[in-house]
Design a protein around this motif. Structure first.
Motif, PDB file in Angstrom:
ATOM      1  N   ARG A 157      -9.542 -51.173  34.037  1.00  0.00           N
ATOM      2  CA  ARG A 157      -8.536 -51.015  35.065  1.00  0.00           C
ATOM      3  C   ARG A 157      -8.309 -52.379  35.712  1.00  0.00           C
ATOM      4  NH1 ARG A 157      -8.493 -45.723  37.329  1.00  0.00           N
ATOM      5  NH2 ARG A 157      -8.173 -46.608  39.399  1.00  0.00           N
ATOM      6  N   LYS A 158      -7.409 -52.396  36.684  1.00  0.00           N
ATOM      7  CA  LYS A 158      -7.153 -53.632  37.405  1.00  0.00           C
ATOM      8  C   LYS A 158      -8.430 -54.162  38.048  1.00  0.00           C
ATOM      9  CE  LYS A 158      -4.390 -55.545  41.177  1.00  0.00           C
ATOM     10  NZ  LYS A 158      -3.436 -55.256  42.268  1.00  0.00           N
ATOM     11  N   ASN A 159      -9.273 -53.256  38.576  1.00  0.00           N
ATOM     12  CA  ASN A 159     -10.522 -53.685  39.209  1.00  0.00           C
ATOM     13  C   ASN A 159     -11.428 -54.417  38.224  1.00  0.00           C
ATOM     14  OD1 ASN A 159      -9.732 -52.503  41.605  1.00  0.00           O
ATOM     15  ND2 ASN A 159     -10.861 -50.608  41.255  1.00  0.00           N
TER      16      ASN A 159
ATOM     17  N   GLY B 160       0.266 -49.076  40.588  1.00  0.00           N
ATOM     18  CA  GLY B 160      -0.524 -49.129  39.376  1.00  0.00           C
ATOM     19  C   GLY B 160      -0.193 -47.954  38.466  1.00  0.00           C
ATOM     20  N   GLU B 161      -1.227 -47.330  37.854  1.00  0.00           N
ATOM     21  CA  GLU B 161      -0.983 -46.178  37.017  1.00  0.00           C
ATOM     22  C   GLU B 161      -0.602 -44.983  37.893  1.00  0.00           C
ATOM     23  OE1 GLU B 161      -5.193 -46.849  37.960  1.00  0.00           O
ATOM     24  OE2 GLU B 161      -3.803 -47.974  36.712  1.00  0.00           O
ATOM     25  N   PRO B 162       0.074 -43.971  37.323  1.00  0.00           N
ATOM     26  CA  PRO B 162       0.519 -42.847  38.143  1.00  0.00           C
ATOM     27  C   PRO B 162      -0.644 -42.146  38.834  1.00  0.00           C
ATOM     28  CG  PRO B 162       1.559 -42.803  35.981  1.00  0.00           C
ATOM     29  CD  PRO B 162       0.505 -43.856  35.929  1.00  0.00           C
ATOM     30  N   ALA B 163      -0.415 -41.740  40.073  1.00  0.00           N
ATOM     31  CA  ALA B 163      -1.418 -40.997  40.831  1.00  0.00           C
ATOM     32  C   ALA B 163      -1.063 -39.521  40.789  1.00  0.00           C
ATOM     33  CB  ALA B 163      -1.464 -41.502  42.267  1.00  0.00           C
ATOM     34  N   LEU B 164      -2.080 -38.670  40.650  1.00  0.00           N
ATOM     35  CA  LEU B 164      -1.865 -37.234  40.575  1.00  0.00           C
ATOM     36  C   LEU B 164      -2.045 -36.614  41.952  1.00  0.00           C
ATOM     37  CD1 LEU B 164      -1.456 -34.626  38.938  1.00  0.00           C
ATOM     38  CD2 LEU B 164      -3.938 -34.548  38.658  1.00  0.00           C
TER      39      LEU B 164
ATOM     40  N   TYR C 242      -6.690 -36.569  27.947  1.00  0.00           N
ATOM     41  CA  TYR C 242      -7.431 -37.279  28.994  1.00  0.00           C
ATOM     42  C   TYR C 242      -8.143 -36.246  29.857  1.00  0.00           C
ATOM     43  CZ  TYR C 242      -8.548 -40.058  33.098  1.00  0.00           C
ATOM     44  OH  TYR C 242      -9.223 -40.665  34.118  1.00  0.00           O
ATOM     45  N   ARG C 243      -9.358 -36.548  30.273  1.00  0.00           N
ATOM     46  CA  ARG C 243     -10.122 -35.641  31.138  1.00  0.00           C
ATOM     47  C   ARG C 243     -10.830 -36.451  32.216  1.00  0.00           C
ATOM     48  NH1 ARG C 243     -13.650 -31.256  28.045  1.00  0.00           N
ATOM     49  NH2 ARG C 243     -14.638 -33.014  27.032  1.00  0.00           N
TER      50      ARG C 243
ATOM     51  N   PRO D 144      -4.298 -42.724  33.437  1.00  0.00           N
ATOM     52  CA  PRO D 144      -3.887 -43.857  32.602  1.00  0.00           C
ATOM     53  C   PRO D 144      -2.875 -43.454  31.536  1.00  0.00           C
ATOM     54  CG  PRO D 144      -5.999 -43.055  31.869  1.00  0.00           C
ATOM     55  CD  PRO D 144      -5.629 -42.223  33.080  1.00  0.00           C
ATOM     56  N   VAL D 145      -1.721 -42.977  31.959  1.00  0.00           N
ATOM     57  CA  VAL D 145      -0.674 -42.580  31.025  1.00  0.00           C
ATOM     58  C   VAL D 145       0.617 -43.296  31.403  1.00  0.00           C
ATOM     59  CG1 VAL D 145      -1.688 -40.343  30.516  1.00  0.00           C
ATOM     60  CG2 VAL D 145      -0.112 -40.551  32.429  1.00  0.00           C
ATOM     61  N   GLU D 146       1.374 -43.702  30.403  1.00  0.00           N
ATOM     62  CA  GLU D 146       2.626 -44.398  30.676  1.00  0.00           C
ATOM     63  C   GLU D 146       3.748 -43.424  31.001  1.00  0.00           C
ATOM     64  OE1 GLU D 146       3.626 -47.064  27.564  1.00  0.00           O
ATOM     65  OE2 GLU D 146       1.831 -48.302  27.816  1.00  0.00           O
ATOM     66  N   ASP D 147       3.789 -42.287  30.296  1.00  0.00           N
ATOM     67  CA  ASP D 147       4.870 -41.328  30.494  1.00  0.00           C
ATOM     68  C   ASP D 147       4.286 -39.956  30.757  1.00  0.00           C
ATOM     69  OD1 ASP D 147       7.145 -39.868  30.585  1.00  0.00           O
ATOM     70  OD2 ASP D 147       7.824 -40.326  28.548  1.00  0.00           O
ATOM     71  N   PRO D 148       4.152 -39.545  32.023  1.00  0.00           N
ATOM     72  CA  PRO D 148       3.562 -38.243  32.345  1.00  0.00           C
ATOM     73  C   PRO D 148       4.342 -37.074  31.761  1.00  0.00           C
ATOM     74  CG  PRO D 148       3.660 -39.649  34.280  1.00  0.00           C
ATOM     75  CD  PRO D 148       4.463 -40.315  33.229  1.00  0.00           C
ATOM     76  N   SER D 149       5.621 -37.260  31.437  1.00  0.00           N
ATOM     77  CA  SER D 149       6.426 -36.143  30.934  1.00  0.00           C
ATOM     78  C   SER D 149       5.976 -35.676  29.554  1.00  0.00           C
ATOM     79  CB  SER D 149       7.908 -36.533  30.895  1.00  0.00           C
ATOM     80  OG  SER D 149       8.129 -37.579  29.963  1.00  0.00           O
ATOM     81  N   ASN D 150       5.019 -36.375  28.949  1.00  0.00           N
ATOM     82  CA  ASN D 150       4.486 -35.946  27.654  1.00  0.00           C
ATOM     83  C   ASN D 150       3.368 -34.910  27.799  1.00  0.00           C
ATOM     84  OD1 ASN D 150       6.125 -37.673  26.140  1.00  0.00           O
ATOM     85  ND2 ASN D 150       4.698 -39.383  26.374  1.00  0.00           N
TER      86      ASN D 150
END
Length: 926
Positions: free
Chosen positions: A168-170, A702-706, A778-779, A802-808
């Protein structure tokens, strides 16, 4: 790692493997050595144990060979799979920017390396429940390692075979911090007792200049130079017949060396391969010589085609007593043609002499008698690159020659080798000389811009104060995509020679500086730096205060938007999302998701979408009314300072903004909601709270947050509308994820030292699937709090995916003893946040026709929850669960049979199983 280092401005050489085996000679001229976890430990072993350069080791099998860990059977190894490390010392430069505590460094669970260092090491980060396994530890030069002092900085670093691929960025920030720290510990040359120094940086006038600062400079005129360079670090190339020599006997050299009876000759050179096999190939070619001819000398440092050597004259008949300085201290097989090498000869007052090549002592001997018989004849001269008689010419490139009036120690030689032969000068100076430009003030400029997309057409960068100094001052501009590069490596912008500059179109984040230069001078001085930042992940977020719900005057309607109801984006758009609730009629509920484009007046704004529940008369068309020019102004980029948007009660109000509520679609004069928010501060800087109803912050998405919500039936309390936290309050809730076994088989190392806050109810397992029956893409284990919010292990942040397109993906939530639920639709985002609420309706969860029961349980407050009672996690509440509960009746603790999460298996749990008997999950367990 190679790409990361290259992007940070490092020149990276990769060695290892059968096609490019590594050797100790590869360290010549290298600043930092990184031994990754993929290296062949058997081939390397202790090869780099004694090098003076900083060494980073990530393979725990090498910690022992490098003397970096203690003795014993449990001194180094690999961890179980994890995403977290624990920052143990936030004062250390490697931890710069991170506070003590747990830090998620990877997207995926991976194995990381650890080692137990000696007590002298600084432990920066650890791993494990009790933080007993150091994963980042550091030795400074001279610190006591296992059986030896560190010859240079040493770092044990945690990345395993595949860890950097999941950083990750960290994780990358820690990696960058480590190299920043090591560059800050870069060795400084030992300059004590330096009496002559030639760095070949200023050859103007055909003269090689002495920049030692000792006595009167001993400058050497150059005869017949075929190529010289004025650029720092390029050195000077010597061809046949080239020599730089003094005009007479160098008195400052002979006087200083006679007074100490010690000498060190040091050089950085690169002999050329074409010399091999040429004329006189057995000759001893001069690097530096204090001599009269080929048979008379005080000292000479040189090389044959195979090895380096030195001749030094002393008073002793047998050890240097000859006028030619014999016998020669010489070694063979170390001259590397066409490669830069560091060569040092030392002689101390006791007659001990040594020869070093690239920091390694290759030969030693005895040369007694002292230097008292050195000749002061004016025909003895100091020469570089040839013998005085021009018949022992060095062919190649010289980068530095130095003479000391003391014998450097082995450690000092290694320090000089690690420091290298060149340090680039700061802008405005020349090495070995004072600045020649009289600039007293470089001046200042203003401008710059922030944007979320490219290309950008920023306003001109303008002068705010001119440079000042002597003579005529000219300007030029430079740019760089990396602000940390030295100015000497920035790019000069062609044609940009005015005090102002128009950057025109900019497609990537770029930094700019104006340079001031006195006409006729080479030196330049720099202004402040301005930038055009292009980053789609930076958002300015204005959050509705949960204590200010935007109620109508009569209290009939309110907006329940949660933490992110109102969001202002850096590209000038704004979203308002949430639920409009009629507080007197729960059937009148509207979900809104409005997007306002970058417009000045409300009449120019555009709405995207709207949906209704419980009302057939709802209008899908939203009408907006023009605002007052001052209050409605909304800037898209730059500063939002002093701007505000009003959401008014009545459309008859001249300041009316936006109506929403049951009557909004009818343009009612009395119905609607009122609210106001204000924004201040620069978009790319710190935000400040200026309204009692709005909280603001700036963050990197950053990456999408849920942002997901789910209720657990067993823990629900009707009288509060929330879930009980009994497991937490009684200290029973596990501190590590409980999904190791059947049917989950999730081996993620998700754990905490203690439950982060009192609102946590239990663990849940979050999964992303591309279809109902696909395996999890992903889990991650997470907490669910009493409001139903799914949060990360810090107890309040949304988890990052860590997903680029959540719509998948579909979202699946799993529990220890509640039936799994799966989203009925693929995921979508609001800004960079994935929003999904399972509690708002049964249709939020996947439903299949062959299962007669609904996918979720309707609660007394109208919310929906995951069914409880599945104590064996089989996907159905059945006889097995009944038997499990009966068998563990009155058992206490963190058990799956405690389906009401009360900490004890009782009749209440039995009743839940009976109520949900033969209820099936609609989400395949896979």
């Amino acid at each position: 790692m190679h790409d990361q280092l290259t992007a940070n401005g490092f020149f990276v050489t990769t060695k290892g493997g059968p096609t490019s085996p590594v050797s100790i000679s590869d360290t010549a001229g290298i600043d930092i050595i990184l031994i990754s976890a993929t290296a062949d430990a058997n081939a390397i072993q202790g090869m780099f144990k004694d090098v003076p350069q900083p060494v980073i080791v990530s393979d725990p099998d090498l910690y022992d060979d490098m003397k970096m860990v203690v003795n014993g059977p449990y001194k180094a190894g690999y961890s179980l799979f994890t995403k977290y490390i624990y920052i143990a010392d936030d004062t250390h430069p490697i931890a710069n920017g991170f506070r003590d505590g747990y830090l998620k460094v990877t997207y995926w669970c991976s194995s990381i390396s650890w080692g137990i260092p000696t007590a002298s090491a600084d432990v920066v980060a650890t791993y494990g429940y009790s933080q007993m396994y150091p994963v980042i530890f550091s030795y400074d030069k001279g610190d006591q390692m296992n059986g030896m002092s560190a010859p240079g900085p040493r770092i044990g670093y945690f990345h395993g075979l595949s860890t950097p691929g999941y950083f990750r960025k960290n994780g990358w920030e820690l990696f960058d911090n480590m190299f920043d720290h090591l560059m800050g510990t870069e060795e400084v040359r030992d300059s004590g007792d330096l009496i002559a120094l030639y760095d070949f940086s200023d050859l103007s006038g055909g003269v090689l200049k002495d920049v030692s600062g000792y006595g009167t400079p001993l400058n050497l005129p150059i005869s017949n130079p075929s190529y010289v360079s004025d650029e720092p670090c390029d050195g000077a190339r010597f061809k046949y017949g080239t020599i730089a020599k003094s005009s007479g006997n160098p008195s400052k050299i002979i006087n200083a060396l006679k007074s100490t009876n010690e000498v060190t000759l040091e050089a950085w050179v690169s002999p050329e391969r074409s010399r091999c096999g040429g004329y006189g190939s057995s000759n001893f070619y001069r690097i530096v010589s204090f001599s009269r001819n080929t048979g008379q000398r005080n000292f000479t440092l040189g090389h044959t085609n195979s090895g380096y050597g030195a001749l030094v004259r002393t008073n002793d008949k047998w050890y240097g007593g000859s006028s030619n300085g014999y016998p020669m201290l010489q070694e063979n097989h170390t001259v590397q043609m066409d490669q830069v090498q560091h060569v040092v000869y030392t002689l101390d007052d006791n007659g001990n002499e040594a020869l070093y090549v690239d920091g390694v002592k290759v030969e030693s001997g005895t040369r007694i008698g002292g230097l008292g018989n050195w000749s002061t004849n004016s025909k003895y001269k100091l020469a570089i690159g040839n013998e005085i008689t021009n018949n022992r010419d060095f062919k190649g490139t010289m980068y530095m020659v130095a003479i000391y009036s003391k014998a450097l120690t082995e450690s000092e030689v290694q320090t000089n080798y690690a420091a290298g032969y060149c340090t680039l000068p700061e802008p405005g100076t020349r090495p070995g000389s004072a600045p020649v430009c009289e600039i007293t003030d470089a001046g200042t400029i203003s401008g710059g811009e922030f944007a979320c997309s490219s290309p950008v057409y920023p306003a001109d960068f303008v002068n705010t104060s001119l440079a000042s100094g002597s003579g005529t001052i000219n300007y030029f501009w430079m740019s760089s995509e990396d602000p940390d590069l030295p100015f000497s490596r920035w790019t000069i912008i062609p044609g940009a020679d005015n005090k102002d500059y128009d950057p025109q179109s900019v497609s990537t984040t770029t930094y700019y500086v104006r340079c001031a230069q006195v006409e006729g001078c080479e030196d330049y001085y720099t202004s402040n730096v301005v930038s055009v930042i292009i980053d789609p992940t930076i958002e300015s977020v204005a959050e509705l205060d949960p204590n200010a719900n935007f109620l109508l005057p009569d209290g009939s309607y309110s907006l329940d938007g949660g933490a992110n109801a109102l969001t202002v984006f850096a590209d000038g758009t704004m979203t308002i999302s949430g639920t409009i609730v009629n507080n007197f009629d729960p059937n009148k509920i509207w979900e809104i998701n409005l997007t306002f484009q970058n417009r000045v007046r409300a009449s120019q704004w555009e709405s995207q979408g709207g949906s209704s529940y419980g009302s057939s008369s709802f209008q899908n068309t939203w009408d907006f009314y023009e605002l007052d020019d001052i209050n409605s102004q909304f800037l898209g980029q730059g500063s939002f300072s002093g701007k505000s948007l009003s959401l008014a009660v009545s459309v008859q109000d001249p300041n009316a903004g936006l109506q929403y509520g049951y009557e909004a679609g009818f343009q009612s004069e009395v119905m609607g909601l009122f609210g106001k928010f204000s924004v201040s501060g620069e978009l790319s800087g710190d935000m400040q709270l200026t309204s009692t109803t709005v909280n603001e912050e700036t963050y990197c998405a950053g990456e999408p947050a849920l942002s997901a919500k789910v209720m657990l039936e067993g823990a629900f309390q009707p009288w509060t509308g929330k879930m009980k936290t009994t497991l937490n309050s009684q200290g029973i809730l596990a501190t590590s994820q409980p999904f190791w076994g059947y049917p989950w088989y999730y081996y993620g190392n998700d754990w905490v030292t203690e439950i982060p806050n009192d609102s946590i109810v239990d663990w849940v397992l979050v999964e992303l699937r591309t279809s109902a029956y696909s395996g999890a893409s992903y889990r991650q284990a997470a907490f669910v709090n009493h409001n139903g919010d799914i949060v990360d292990l810090d107890g309040f942040s949304p988890i990052e995916l860590p997903v680029e397109d959540p719509s998948n993906y579909f979202l699946v939530i799993r529990s220890r003893n509640h039936l799994d639920v799966m989203s009925s639709t693929r995921l979508s985002t609001v800004g960079r946040t994935i929003v999904y609420d399972f509690t708002t309706g049964s249709d939020q969860a996947r439903s299949v026709s062959y299962i007669t029961n609904g996918p979720m349980k309707l609660l007394s407050n109208g919310q929906y929850a995951m069914y409880t009672g599945d104590s064996d996690a089989s996907g159905v509440v059945n006889t097995s669960d009944f038997q499990w509960v009966i068998f563990r009746y009155y058992w206490s603790g963190y058990r799956s049979t405690d389906v009401d999460l009360s900490s004890v298996t009782t009749a209440s749990d039995f009743q839940f199983v009976i109520n949900n008997y033969f209820i099936y999950s609609h989400a395949p367990s896979n």
